[in-house]
Design an enzyme around this catalytic site. Structure first.
Site, PDB file in Angstrom:
ATOM      1  N   SER A   8     -37.369  40.810  84.059  1.00 36.84           N
ATOM      2  CA  SER A   8     -37.064  42.206  84.370  1.00 36.84           C
ATOM      3  C   SER A   8     -36.719  42.948  83.085  1.00 36.84           C
ATOM      4  CB  SER A   8     -35.887  42.294  85.344  1.00 36.84           C
ATOM      5  OG  SER A   8     -35.412  43.632  85.353  1.00 36.84           O
ATOM      6  N   HIS A  33     -41.451  42.779  85.531  1.00 39.33           N
ATOM      7  CA  HIS A  33     -40.781  43.480  86.636  1.00 39.33           C
ATOM      8  C   HIS A  33     -40.097  44.728  86.077  1.00 39.33           C
ATOM      9  CE1 HIS A  33     -38.633  43.668  90.536  1.00 39.33           C
ATOM     10  NE2 HIS A  33     -37.553  43.983  89.832  1.00 39.33           N
ATOM     11  N   ASP A  35     -37.738  48.036  86.939  1.00 36.20           N
ATOM     12  CA  ASP A  35     -36.749  48.545  87.884  1.00 36.20           C
ATOM     13  C   ASP A  35     -36.596  50.046  87.761  1.00 36.20           C
ATOM     14  OD1 ASP A  35     -35.655  46.203  89.253  1.00 36.20           O
ATOM     15  OD2 ASP A  35     -35.145  45.553  87.220  1.00 36.20           O
ATOM     16  N   MET A  37     -34.841  53.404  89.204  1.00 36.58           N
ATOM     17  CA  MET A  37     -33.649  53.796  89.977  1.00 36.58           C
ATOM     18  C   MET A  37     -33.456  55.309  89.917  1.00 36.58           C
ATOM     19  SD  MET A  37     -31.030  50.913  88.582  1.00 36.58           S
ATOM     20  CE  MET A  37     -31.504  49.184  88.482  1.00 36.58           C
ATOM     21  N   HIS A  66     -40.618  47.997  90.941  1.00 35.23           N
ATOM     22  CA  HIS A  66     -39.607  47.951  92.009  1.00 35.23           C
ATOM     23  C   HIS A  66     -38.969  49.333  92.143  1.00 35.23           C
ATOM     24  CE1 HIS A  66     -35.444  46.053  93.258  1.00 35.23           C
ATOM     25  NE2 HIS A  66     -35.963  46.806  94.206  1.00 35.23           N
ATOM     26  N   MET A  68     -36.438  51.645  93.483  1.00 35.01           N
ATOM     27  CA  MET A  68     -35.139  51.811  94.158  1.00 35.01           C
ATOM     28  C   MET A  68     -34.914  53.305  94.287  1.00 35.01           C
ATOM     29  SD  MET A  68     -33.171  48.769  92.161  1.00 35.01           S
ATOM     30  CE  MET A  68     -34.479  48.614  90.949  1.00 35.01           C
ATOM     31  N   MET A 137     -33.530  40.930  97.826  1.00 34.15           N
ATOM     32  CA  MET A 137     -32.509  41.137  96.796  1.00 34.15           C
ATOM     33  C   MET A 137     -31.429  40.073  96.962  1.00 34.15           C
ATOM     34  SD  MET A 137     -33.693  43.684  95.134  1.00 34.15           S
ATOM     35  CE  MET A 137     -32.373  43.602  93.924  1.00 34.15           C
ATOM     36  N   GLY A 142     -29.105  47.973  91.725  1.00 32.07           N
ATOM     37  CA  GLY A 142     -28.485  49.038  90.925  1.00 32.07           C
ATOM     38  C   GLY A 142     -28.181  48.612  89.500  1.00 32.07           C
ATOM     39  N   GLY A 144     -28.323  45.213  86.464  1.00 30.50           N
ATOM     40  CA  GLY A 144     -28.626  43.853  86.054  1.00 30.50           C
ATOM     41  C   GLY A 144     -27.335  43.099  85.805  1.00 30.50           C
ATOM     42  N   GLY A 145     -27.443  41.789  85.656  1.00 33.20           N
ATOM     43  CA  GLY A 145     -26.299  40.987  85.246  1.00 33.20           C
ATOM     44  C   GLY A 145     -25.241  40.753  86.310  1.00 33.20           C
ATOM     45  N   ASP A 176     -34.739  38.597  93.636  1.00 33.89           N
ATOM     46  CA  ASP A 176     -34.383  39.474  92.517  1.00 33.89           C
ATOM     47  C   ASP A 176     -32.871  39.662  92.480  1.00 33.89           C
ATOM     48  OD1 ASP A 176     -34.374  41.383  90.493  1.00 33.89           O
ATOM     49  OD2 ASP A 176     -35.105  43.013  91.776  1.00 33.89           O
ATOM     50  N   GLY A 177     -32.267  39.228  91.370  1.00 38.25           N
ATOM     51  CA  GLY A 177     -30.845  39.473  91.168  1.00 38.25           C
ATOM     52  C   GLY A 177     -30.066  38.190  90.968  1.00 38.25           C
ATOM     53  N   GLY A 178     -29.507  38.025  89.783  1.00 36.88           N
ATOM     54  CA  GLY A 178     -28.682  36.848  89.515  1.00 36.88           C
ATOM     55  C   GLY A 178     -29.455  35.543  89.476  1.00 36.88           C
ATOM     56  N   GLY A 198     -33.701  38.963  84.821  1.00 32.80           N
ATOM     57  CA  GLY A 198     -33.495  39.865  83.690  1.00 32.80           C
ATOM     58  C   GLY A 198     -32.628  39.207  82.640  1.00 32.80           C
TER      59      GLY A 198
HETATM   60  C1  DX5 Z   1     -31.204  45.057  90.164  1.00 30.20           C
HETATM   61  C2  DX5 Z   1     -32.644  44.931  89.731  1.00 30.20           C
HETATM   62  C3  DX5 Z   1     -32.981  43.623  89.107  1.00 30.20           C
HETATM   63  C4  DX5 Z   1     -32.250  43.320  87.849  1.00 30.20           C
HETATM   64  C5  DX5 Z   1     -32.055  41.841  87.809  1.00 30.20           C
HETATM   65  O1  DX5 Z   1     -31.038  46.245  90.844  1.00 30.20           O
HETATM   66  O2  DX5 Z   1     -33.505  45.106  90.836  1.00 30.20           O
HETATM   67  O3  DX5 Z   1     -34.380  43.487  88.919  1.00 30.20           O
HETATM   68  O4  DX5 Z   1     -32.926  43.716  86.686  1.00 30.20           O
HETATM   69  O5  DX5 Z   1     -31.231  41.541  86.736  1.00 30.20           O
HETATM   70  P1  DX5 Z   1     -30.515  40.141  86.584  1.00 30.20           P
HETATM   71  O6  DX5 Z   1     -31.590  39.086  86.562  1.00 30.20           O
HETATM   72  O7  DX5 Z   1     -29.810  40.289  85.282  1.00 30.20           O
HETATM   73  O8  DX5 Z   1     -29.606  39.976  87.762  1.00 30.20           O
HETATM   74 ZN    ZN Z   2     -35.668  44.636  90.511  1.00 31.41          ZN
END
Ligand code: DX5
Ligand code: ZN
Length: 221
Positions: A8, A33, A35, A37, A66, A68, A137, A142, A144-145, A176-178, A198
């Site tokens: 990401s 990927h 993101d 927003m 993606h 959002m 998700m 919203g 990353g990290g 996607d996420g963590g 990401g």
């Molecule tokens: C969160 C995004 C993710 C994000 C993932 O809203 O949709 O794609 O970049 O980041 P990590 O892998 O750091 O959780």
């Molecule tokens: Zn994403």
């Protein structure tokens, strides 16, 4: 199912985006990927079609976009023109979801539906004949990290079983996420075959080694 790893770009160094895109490509990423927003659907703003276009001009990798956005239906054309390969919209968005998925397909782009962590898998069922991919998700979207949430795992399992029993054996199920080395195997075990990461990838000096490790962890599940 083919295992797909998608870095990401949200976690990349924005001061040298082209270098970061090429770093992901050279590391063996299967797609990038992206993101998007709007500060309404999620409490953050990221970037728009110009960055997708920059990616398109920098790499031949597929671009997994993606959205959002509260109203993704108003933004399909600019992201199609920018070079998206896949456009993902949330089932929770405030538009006609079926029509928007059809709109995406009409541009020759692969449509996907995204579910938030606490949305039941059944929310994806009405769209399975219109999409190539469902993304769950594993954080609230919203940022990353964030810390991985395990709540969607049983739902992913049920979605994979439903898909296999109803003629959707080729459905990609993405998370996607963590996602990282300590969480990817449980996602694969639940039935996911495509993984967005990401922080866990862009923080590595050797992203290629981390992607190989991810693929090994998925195959050993
Ligand atoms: C969160 C995004 C993710 C994000 C993932 O809203 O949709 O794609 O970049 O980041 P990590 O892998 O750091 O959780
Ligand atoms: Zn994403």
């Amino acid at each position: 199912m083919q295992t797909l790893i998608l870095p990401s770009l949200l976690a990349a160094d924005f001061g040298k985006l082209e270098t970061e895109i090429l770093r992901a490509e050279n590391a063996g990423a299967d797609a990038i990927h992206l993101d998007i927003m709007d500060g309404v659907f999620v409490p953050n703003i990221s970037f728009g079609p110009a960055i997708v276009k920059l990616c398109r001009e920098t790499t031949k990798l597929p671009l997994n976009v993606h959205l959002m956005l509260a109203r993704p239906d108003s933004f399909i054309e600019p992201f199609a023109k920018a070079g998206a390969t896949t456009i993902q919209i949330h089932a929770e968005a405030s538009c006609n979801i079926k029509e928007t998925l059809q709109q995406i397909r009409s541009y020759g782009i692969s449509p996907a539906i995204v579910l938030n962590p606490l949305t039941p898998y059944t929310a994806a069922i009405p769209y399975l004949d219109l999409v190539d991919e469902v993304m769950y998700m594993t954080v609230f979207p919203g940022y990353g990290g964030q810390k991985f949430m395990a709540e969607p795992l049983p739902e992913i399992n049920k979605l994979r079983e439903y898909a296999n029993a109803n003629g959707f054996e080729k459905l990609n199920i993405m998370v996607d996420g963590g996602v990282g080395r300590s969480t990817i195997a449980q996602c694969a075990q639940a039935g996911a075959n495509a993984f967005v990461a990401g922080t866990a990838l862009f923080s590595q000096e050797d992203m290629g080694a981390e992607i190989s490790l991810f693929k090994n962890l998925v195959n050993q599940k």
